[in-house]
Design an enzyme around this catalytic site. Structure first.
Site, PDB file in Angstrom:
ATOM      1  N   ASP A 120      20.757  11.364  15.408  1.00 36.54           N
ATOM      2  CA  ASP A 120      19.976  12.337  14.651  1.00 36.54           C
ATOM      3  C   ASP A 120      20.667  13.688  14.771  1.00 36.54           C
ATOM      4  OD1 ASP A 120      17.651  13.775  13.416  1.00 36.54           O
ATOM      5  OD2 ASP A 120      16.708  11.820  13.705  1.00 36.54           O
ATOM      6  N   HIS A 170      20.170  14.238   8.658  1.00 36.48           N
ATOM      7  CA  HIS A 170      19.941  14.001  10.090  1.00 36.48           C
ATOM      8  C   HIS A 170      21.266  13.728  10.808  1.00 36.48           C
ATOM      9  CE1 HIS A 170      15.521  14.012  10.262  1.00 36.48           C
ATOM     10  NE2 HIS A 170      15.539  13.432   9.071  1.00 36.48           N
ATOM     11  N   GLU A 234      14.718  12.257   4.316  1.00 42.65           N
ATOM     12  CA  GLU A 234      14.687  13.699   4.571  1.00 42.65           C
ATOM     13  C   GLU A 234      16.069  14.329   4.454  1.00 42.65           C
ATOM     14  OE1 GLU A 234      10.811  13.965   7.515  1.00 42.65           O
ATOM     15  OE2 GLU A 234      12.782  13.676   8.430  1.00 42.65           O
TER      16      GLU A 234
END
Length: 428
Positions: A120, A170, A234
């Site tokens: 991440d 990410h 995202e």
């Protein structure tokens, strides 16, 4: 009593002492690979199983019934083939010993998939020998030997381990290690020290695609499961919209705009994994995933059936039902007032069936343990239990009688606490 409850249970009068009784084994393929049938009468325990996993679950049930096994018959098997738990080890690293302990705990609940969120913005936790700086910049990580041990330990307990390597968003930890992967190669980023969504994404160069193909080559050597998760969620398109080179690449590739770059990168990973005989999984946000990819629908409960109609296999993971990092009651802290998951809410999750013309497309369900606000294994256990017990019953397909579940839950939680597991507050 048993967690999760058997789907078919008939108890007669009388008991058999488990320790003094032989277990007679037989095979019955009609039960399915994870199904079993226990028959107890006249001092005899018979266990018929559809496969090795079914035998394992049958023996788990015998152990959970206790020393005195009641006469009767249990015929049992799961509703879903994918009964998963995701553990985020990127935001806060979880030591190998805890991962092994968690495998024991989920196997006891007849859950059979552990997804490891390995990368991440805040960390890269998997050794990649070709690119050692990935772990050098973030420190704690799993070596190849660690992963071999985890995968083997899980397989002995019929738990599959699915790796997740997040992209094309990410990825700030990867960019901190190798700046040339980003949209501004001259910028030196650090590993992100905040939560939320970093704006930084991978660039669209073929060299970056090749870099992550190399990463996935090592991943598939370490993890034998059919599935590899690549995140895909995202991903903010801002850098692609304002970077001249990214805009040039978008035109070269014939993409309709920056919004399509995420799907292009994900599709390139899917093609590479398919060449290895593996299937790509991604977090579903809209209908732009690679053809044939498996989706995890997390935004709501309606997306799952919708995704099946797009021809996709689906794992249901709606956040308001499966995110165990959410608090069980409204409390001061980082979460919005609607991001609360009670024990009752977890138990009463009723996974939707696929529409008739997409029958069989819903593979299962998965609970999530994101660790932004869970820095230690004890924090993870506190958030997982008792709600993971409720989720396990949903995943097995035997949820329905909530008062009965609460009654059975108390002795199970007492067993966990006796094992040193940190159990969260019991709030029915």
């Amino acid at each position: 009593m048993i967690i999760p409850r058997p789907r078919e249970l008939a108890v007669l009068g009388g008991f058999v002492t488990y320790a003094d009784s032989a277990v007679l084994l037989s095979n019955d393929r009609d039960l399915g690979p994870e199904g079993y049938r226990l028959s107890v009468s006249d001092g005899v325990i018979e266990l018929a199983a559809g496969g090795p996993a079914g035998e394992f679950y049958g023996r788990q049930t015998l152990r959970q019934l206790g020393a005195a096994v009641p006469y009767g018959t249990i015929e049992d098997g799961p509703r879903f083939g994918w009964r998963g738990v995701m553990l985020d080890v990127a935001r806060h690293f979880m030591p190998k010993e805890f991962v092994l302990r968690l495998i024991d705990l989920i196997a006891e609940l007849k859950l059979n998939v552990l997804q490891l969120h390995l990368t991440d913005d805040q960390g890269w936790r998997l050794e990649i020998k070709r690119y050692p700086r990935l772990t050098e910049v973030t420190g704690d990580h799993y070596t190849h030997d660690d992963i071999h041990e985890i995968v083997s330990y899980a397989a002995d307990r019929f738990v599959r381990v699915v790796p997740e390597i997040g992209l094309p968003g990410h990825v700030q930890a990867a960019l901190a290690a190798y700046p040339h992967l980003g949209n501004d190669p001259g910028r030196r980023l650090g590993v992100w020290d905040r939560w939320g969504i970093s704006e930084h994404t991978l660039n669209l160069e073929e060299s970056t695609i090749a870099f992550f193909h190399d990463v996935l080559d090592e991943v598939v050597e370490l993890f034998p499961d059919d599935y590899v998760h690549v995140g895909g969620d995202e991903c903010l398109p801002g850098e692609w919209e304002r970077t001249p080179r990214a805009q040039e690449r978008i035109r070269e590739l014939g993409l309709p705009g920056a919004h399509a770059a995420r799907a292009w990168i994900t599709a390139r990973m899917a093609e590479h994994l398919a060449a290895h005989g593996r299937k790509l999984v991604y977090w579903y946000e809209k209908a732009d995933g690679p053809p044939g990819a498996t989706t995890m629908t997390w935004l709501d409960e309606e997306s799952g059936p919708q995704a099946t109609l797009e021809g996709r296999d689906v794992v249901l993971a709606p956040h308001l039902r499966t995110y165990l990092d959410y608090p069980p009651v409204l409390e001061p802290g980082p979460f919005a007032p609607d991001r609360v998951l009670s024990l009752s809410g977890a138990y009463h999750f009723d996974p939707p069936a696929a529409p008739e013309r997409a029958d069989g497309r819903i593979l299962g369900v998965q609970a999530q343990l994101w660790t932004e606000y869970m820095p230690t294994p004890s924090d993870v256990e506190r958030q997982a239990f008792p709600r993971l017990c409720a989720f396990a019953e949903v995943a097995w397909g035997s949820a329905g009688d909530y008062p009965d579940f609460l009654q059975r839950l108390h002795p199970h939680l007492a067993r966990l606490e006796a094992q040193g597991v940190r159990v969260g507050p019991f709030i029915p």
